[in-house]
Scaffold this motif. Structure first.
Motif: not given
Length: 176
Positions: A142-148
């Motif tokens: 989740k954190n990876l995708y939301l950051f991207a």
């Protein structure tokens, strides 16, 4: 009484054609100005390279003369040394200046290549990131995708704002 209607529309069409002609003259003037700037840039570049070549030739001649006649000036033995050192200095400075000109040209090429890569990579990233919004929690951290997603959104907004600012500034310059 019949009214000749061919003369009624004439002032309107004449005005439209004169406005179109003015726009064409403005565009031709801008193109002419851009061509003059490019021509001046080419002349300056030509003069820089010509001067560098002259200094390289002069520096080489000084090195040759200082080397050949190194021991042939009894009245002032430092003259050949002066020519050697000055020739080497001319050669080094000319090489640095030539390198600077070539690096400037290479820098323009490199900047363009990097910009094109970044733009293509940005578009590719958009195709990878945005379509996965509904599926992000199942198959991606989740954190990876939301950051991207957040950085891509920020970059798109920045890109559009830059385009709008460029358009507004160029439009204002055309009116001045």
């Amino acid at each position: 009484m019949a009214v000749d209607q061919s003369n009624i529309a004439k002032p309107i069409t004449d005005n439209i054609y004169s406005v179109g002609a003015q726009d064409e003259r403005d565009q031709e003037s801008q193109l002419s100005t851009m061509q003059e700037v490019q021509d001046r840039h080419n002349v300056v570049l030509y003069l820089q390279i010509s001067a560098i070549i002259v200094w390289i030739i002069l520096g080489n001649a000084m090195i040759v003369m200082g080397s050949v006649y190194k021991d042939d000036c009894i009245i002032q033995p430092n003259i050949p040394i002066f020519l050697l050192v000055t020739g080497v200095t001319h050669f080094v400075i000319s090489a640095i200046l030539l390198l600077r000109v070539l690096l400037h040209l290479f820098s323009i090429f490199l900047d363009t290549a990097i910009f094109l890569f970044m733009f293509c990579w940005f578009i590719t990233g958009s195709f990878w990131v945005f379509p996965m919004f509904d599926q992000k929690e199942e198959k991606c951290a989740k954190n990876l995708y939301l950051f991207a997603y957040g950085t891509m959104t920020f970059e798109w907004i920045t890109l559009w704002l830059a385009c709008i600012c460029y358009y507004c500034c160029s439009k204002r310059e055309r009116h001045n």
